[in-house]
Structures are given as structure tokens and as C-alpha cells.
Design a protein around this motif. Structure first.
Motif, PDB file in Angstrom:
ATOM      1  N   GLU A 100      -7.557  -3.651  12.781  1.00  0.00           N
ATOM      2  CA  GLU A 100      -6.285  -3.209  12.181  1.00  0.00           C
ATOM      3  C   GLU A 100      -5.681  -2.061  12.988  1.00  0.00           C
ATOM      4  O   GLU A 100      -5.336  -1.009  12.456  1.00  0.00           O
ATOM      5  CB  GLU A 100      -6.498  -2.770  10.718  1.00  0.00           C
ATOM      6  CG  GLU A 100      -5.247  -2.899   9.881  1.00  0.00           C
ATOM      7  CD  GLU A 100      -5.302  -2.180   8.524  1.00  0.00           C
ATOM      8  OE1 GLU A 100      -6.281  -1.480   8.243  1.00  0.00           O
ATOM      9  OE2 GLU A 100      -4.325  -2.324   7.770  1.00  0.00           O
TER      10      GLU A 100
ATOM     11  N   GLU B   7       1.470  -6.198   5.831  1.00  0.00           N
ATOM     12  CA  GLU B   7       1.313  -5.630   4.493  1.00  0.00           C
ATOM     13  C   GLU B   7       2.323  -6.262   3.551  1.00  0.00           C
ATOM     14  O   GLU B   7       3.494  -6.387   3.903  1.00  0.00           O
ATOM     15  CB  GLU B   7       1.566  -4.119   4.541  1.00  0.00           C
ATOM     16  CG  GLU B   7       0.829  -3.385   5.654  1.00  0.00           C
ATOM     17  CD  GLU B   7      -0.641  -3.168   5.360  1.00  0.00           C
ATOM     18  OE1 GLU B   7      -1.023  -3.291   4.176  1.00  0.00           O
ATOM     19  OE2 GLU B   7      -1.388  -2.883   6.310  1.00  0.00           O
TER      20      GLU B   7
ATOM     21  N   ASP C  74      -3.542  -3.119  -1.494  1.00  0.00           N
ATOM     22  CA  ASP C  74      -3.364  -3.097  -0.043  1.00  0.00           C
ATOM     23  C   ASP C  74      -3.472  -4.525   0.505  1.00  0.00           C
ATOM     24  O   ASP C  74      -4.256  -4.805   1.404  1.00  0.00           O
ATOM     25  CB  ASP C  74      -4.421  -2.151   0.579  1.00  0.00           C
ATOM     26  CG  ASP C  74      -4.275  -2.009   2.081  1.00  0.00           C
ATOM     27  OD1 ASP C  74      -3.180  -2.265   2.599  1.00  0.00           O
ATOM     28  OD2 ASP C  74      -5.280  -1.647   2.732  1.00  0.00           O
TER      29      ASP C  74
ATOM     30  N   HIS D 134      -3.009  -7.854   2.466  1.00  0.00           N
ATOM     31  CA  HIS D 134      -2.665  -8.179   3.855  1.00  0.00           C
ATOM     32  C   HIS D 134      -2.437  -9.674   3.979  1.00  0.00           C
ATOM     33  O   HIS D 134      -3.301 -10.454   3.567  1.00  0.00           O
ATOM     34  CB  HIS D 134      -3.823  -7.815   4.793  1.00  0.00           C
ATOM     35  CG  HIS D 134      -4.120  -6.354   4.855  1.00  0.00           C
ATOM     36  ND1 HIS D 134      -5.280  -5.863   5.402  1.00  0.00           N
ATOM     37  CD2 HIS D 134      -3.395  -5.273   4.462  1.00  0.00           C
ATOM     38  CE1 HIS D 134      -5.260  -4.532   5.345  1.00  0.00           C
ATOM     39  NE2 HIS D 134      -4.141  -4.160   4.773  1.00  0.00           N
TER      40      HIS D 134
ATOM     41  N   TRP E 288       0.823  -1.245   0.000  1.00  0.00           N
ATOM     42  CA  TRP E 288       0.000   0.000   0.000  1.00  0.00           C
ATOM     43  C   TRP E 288       0.837   1.267   0.000  1.00  0.00           C
ATOM     44  O   TRP E 288       0.385   2.312  -0.443  1.00  0.00           O
ATOM     45  CB  TRP E 288      -0.967   0.007   1.187  1.00  0.00           C
ATOM     46  CG  TRP E 288      -0.337   0.276   2.524  1.00  0.00           C
ATOM     47  CD1 TRP E 288       0.420  -0.607   3.241  1.00  0.00           C
ATOM     48  CD2 TRP E 288      -0.389   1.471   3.312  1.00  0.00           C
ATOM     49  NE1 TRP E 288       0.840  -0.027   4.424  1.00  0.00           N
ATOM     50  CE2 TRP E 288       0.348   1.255   4.498  1.00  0.00           C
ATOM     51  CE3 TRP E 288      -1.002   2.708   3.140  1.00  0.00           C
ATOM     52  CZ2 TRP E 288       0.505   2.223   5.485  1.00  0.00           C
ATOM     53  CZ3 TRP E 288      -0.847   3.674   4.137  1.00  0.00           C
ATOM     54  CH2 TRP E 288      -0.105   3.429   5.294  1.00  0.00           C
TER      55      TRP E 288
END
Ligand code: ZN
Length: 419
Positions: free
Chosen positions: A271, A279, A262, A264, A48
Motif C-alpha cells: 500500500e 479507497e 477502511d 479497499h 477511511w
């Protein structure tokens, strides 16, 4: 393997990618690729931050991060035949890191550069690096923790129409002008500056894919930040939206213009450290379909989700409770944010019994699949929020019954700090 329709190169900066990156929501960003309903395809994604974080033991990169250009996302992908009022159906088939890049990061941001849920208690930049072994992950910065990740995209959404974009900008601007609803919920003593209540359009560092340069300048003034979730799903950060999940997203423009990224590897509910998931940069395989006129047929103009069936089968949780009374004893009226904060702070203090620092404990809550729920919202004046930490992610036993045996044993390493 499905065809790759969006490519990235992690050795190149965000504005020199093989496929053009987008970091705002805007109706007029031209599609980077086109797919048909029923088609499966692969999209590659930068992390991200667009590669601002290194796999090392210094948190300088978190401390000094440029926040204006985030999130760095992949798309838009045009779905042929999609029209406003349809519902786009997106199956998340699979996602993961590349074999030569099996690591991710989590950050605690500086209070005046990003902050985080508990920024009053954790005002300084910190970082943890996580290594991946297949579905498992562990960190040299938080020892004796190992668990299978529930990998998911933090962001998935369709482009807004001009009208919807206008609505977002108006309502978020009105909140900024109005000020905090619960003035007492902001701890003014520990904060040098008022935290922003929303992020209005930021023309600095805008990337709008392949849009013509002369159009970008005007569009950048209105293009919405990708920080909050909205009608188009967006930054929903649903930790269970992993392989096998299905997302229904309203279509607001011709072609739907799907954007994702983004990625994960794992995240706890909430979060909470802000850059709070593990990330990573990698790939995601999607399959799309359309429900024509689905917005009317399904009776919703919001996104809907069907999380998949893959879950770590944890069964042994230690549960912490928070309610709407803050740290200095102030009673709030059904404030779920305060309740969540108190439950998290309790869990953090408890984990320090086992040799973890408070910062490590904060990272644990943010990255392992912690379950957070609103247990009760009707019992005046307190909302009750629970934070459930799975015991099975630890190499040690965090059960309260064995606290005396396990307490304060061993050195669990330390998180990365600015060097
Ligand atoms: Zn994220």
C-alpha cells in the motif's frame, strides 16, 4: 441480504452518522449493535477519511486533509457470549460500493502531512479517482490500465483490553523516545522534519461511538491510533483478504467488540502511497463465530488469516528486484525497507518507458494487485525484495521483449494535482 446493523450516510459529517463512528481503539466504547455467533450481518462504512475526498480533478483535498480524525470506522459489534481468551472467527462474505456511488480514490500525501513510502521522491499531494464497472476498475487519471479488484477491508479488529492498550502505548512511546534504529535509513537531506516513528494517542478529533461525553475526554488521552496493525489484527491491509476470507482474532474484552472499515477496492502489496489503496465507502457482509478458549487451543495470541479463493488469475508478471543498498550507494545491513524501496523505484522508472509519468507509475504500484515478497533474508548483507507487476492489467504490453515497439507511445493522461 443480511440485516444492516451499522448504518452510515455519506451526505452527513462523521459526527452526525445514523450509527456512531469510532476512530480509535479503546476497551470501553459501548457496542453499536449486538449479534449472535453464527449470525450474518451487514455493516456500512464511510471511506477511511470520513468523506474528505471528492470525485473531482483537484488534489487540494488530499493536500489539506485533516489526519487526526482518521480512520473513520464502523462498530463496535458485540458478539454474544464472547469472552477474553476466545478466538473470534470472522467470515468476509461480500463487500462493495453502493450502486449510486461506484468510485474510489487514491492519494499521494504531502511530505509534511502524511507522507508515504517514497515521500522523499514524491513530496507533493496528488490524487487519482477510480471508477468501478462491477469487479473492474479504471481511472481517468491513469489511462490504459484496467483490472478486477480484490476488494477487502483494510481494517478489521477486536477491542483491546485495558492491559493490552497500556502495552501498546508503552512500547510505541519507548520507540519514539529511543529514536530511529537505522539512522542512515532516514534521508535527512531531503526532509525538513524528522518523520514520526509512531503515533501516540491524539486527543484531537476523537470519536468513540456512543461513549458518554464526560468519559470521552479521559479515554481520548489513552485511546490508540488505528494506523498500525497490532495483536487485534487492526490495519493489516492484506490485499488478498477479500470475499470468502476468514479471519481469526483474539478476544480481549467481553463481547469481542468487532470494528471494521477502511474498505479497499484494490491494493498492491505494501500500500505504498500511504493512502495507497483504492479507497471507497460502501458495505461489508460478515458472519461471526467463536472458538471458546481459542487463544490457548490454537496456541496464538495474534490474529490469523485464511484468504479466500477469489483472485485475479494473472500469470504474466514483470519482476523487479531491490536489495539493501540505497539510492546514494550506502550499504545497509539486511534492511528490507530499503530493499523494497529500491524495487519500487526501479519498477517506477521502468513504467515511464510506456508513457506513464513517475507519479502515475507510483499510483499503479499502489493500486493494482502487485505481489511483493521477501525473496531472500539470509544473504549477508542484503535482503532481496521482489515487486511483481502483472502485465495483464495494462491495455499495452509491458514485457521487456516488446519494449522497443510499445515504448513512449501515447499519452496516458495525468494525475490530479492541487488546483
Ligand atoms: Zn485504506
Amino acid at each position: 441480504m443480511p440485516e444492516t446493523v451499522f448504518e452510515v450516510d455519506t451526505d452527513e459529517p462523521p459526527d452526525e452518522q445514523p450509527s456512531p463512528i469510532v476512530n480509535r481503539w479503546h476497551p470501553d466504547v459501548p457496542p453499536a449493535a449486538s449479534v449472535e455467533p453464527g449470525e450474518s450481518f451487514r455493516m456500512e462504512c464511510l471511506d477511511w477519511t470520513g468523506g474528505q475526498v471528492n470525485n473531482d480533478d483537484s488534489a487540494n483535498d488530499i493536500r489539506d486533509m485533516a489526519l487526526d480524525p482518521n480512520h473513520h470506522l464502523s462498530g463496535p459489534i458485540e458478539v454474544e457470549g464472547a469472552e477474553p481468551g476466545d478466538m473470534l472467527v470472522v467470515d468476509i462474505l461480500d463487500l462493495g460500493p453502493w450502486p449510486d456511488r461506484e468510485w474510489g480514490f487514491t492519494g499521494i500525501f504531502e511530505q509534511d502531512n502524511g507522507g508515504g513510502f517514497l515521500t522523499d521522491h514524491f513530496p507533493n499531494a496528488r490524487k487519482t479517482i477510480w471508477d468501478f464497472d462491477g469487479v473492474y476498475t479504471h481511472s481517468r487519471h491513469v489511462e490504459d490500465v484496467r483490472f478486477p479488484g480484490l476488494a477487502h477491508p483494510g481494517i478489521i479488529g477486536t477491542a483491546p483490553s485495558h492491559d493490552l492498550l497500556e502495552t501498546w502505548n508503552e512500547r510505541e512511546r519507548a520507540l519514539i523516545d529511543r529514536g530511529p534504529e537505522d539512522e542512515t535509513a532516514v534521508n535527512h537531506e531531503t526532509r525538513e522534519e524528522e518523520p514520526p516513528l509512531a503515533l501516540p494517542p491524539e486527543p484531537n478529533d476523537v470519536l468513540l461511538g456512543d461513549m458518554d461525553e464526560d468519559e470521552v475526554e479521559e479515554a481520548a488521552e489513552k485511546a490508540a491510533r488505528t494506523i498500525p496493525p497490532r495483536e487485534n489484527a487492526g490495519n493489516c491491509d492484506i490485499k488478498n483478504l477479500s470475499r470468502g476470507s476468514r479471519v481469526y482474532i483474539p478476544v480481549f474484552v467481553e463481547g469481542a467488540n468487532l470494528i471494521t472499515g477502511d474498505l479497499h477496492f484494490s491494493q498492491g502489496d505494501g500500500e505504498i502511497t500511504f493512502c495507497g489503496a483504492i479507497e471507497f465507502a460502501g458495505w461489508i457482509d460478515l458472519k461471526v463465530d467463536l472458538i471458546k478458549n481459542g487463544v490457548e487451543e490454537m496456541g496464538t495470541d495474534h490474529a490469523m488469516f485464511k484468504p479466500g479463493y477469489q483472485d485475479p488469475n494473472f500469470s504474466d508478471y514483470v519482476v523487479f528486484e531491490g536489495y539493501s543498498v540505497d539510492e546514494d550507494g550506502t550499504q545497509h545491513y539486511k534492511n528490507s525497507t530499503v530493499a523494497m524501496r529500491r524495487a519500487c523505484l526501479d519498477a517506477i522508472e521502468y513504467l515511464t518507458n510506456f508513457g506513464y509519468t513517475r507519479e502515475q507509475a507510483y499510483f499503479i504500484l499502489s493500486t493494482v494487485p502487485v505481489e511483493s515478497r521477501i525473496a531472500g533474508i539470509v544473504d549477508l548483507p542484503n535482503t532481496c525484495v521482489t515487486v511483481s507487476v502483472p502485465n495483464e492489467v495494462f491495455d499495452i504490453d509491458i514485457d521487456p521483449d516488446t519494449l522497443a515497439e510499445e515504448a513512449s507511445v501515447g499519452d496516458r493522461g495525468d494525475v490530479a494535482k492541487p488546483s
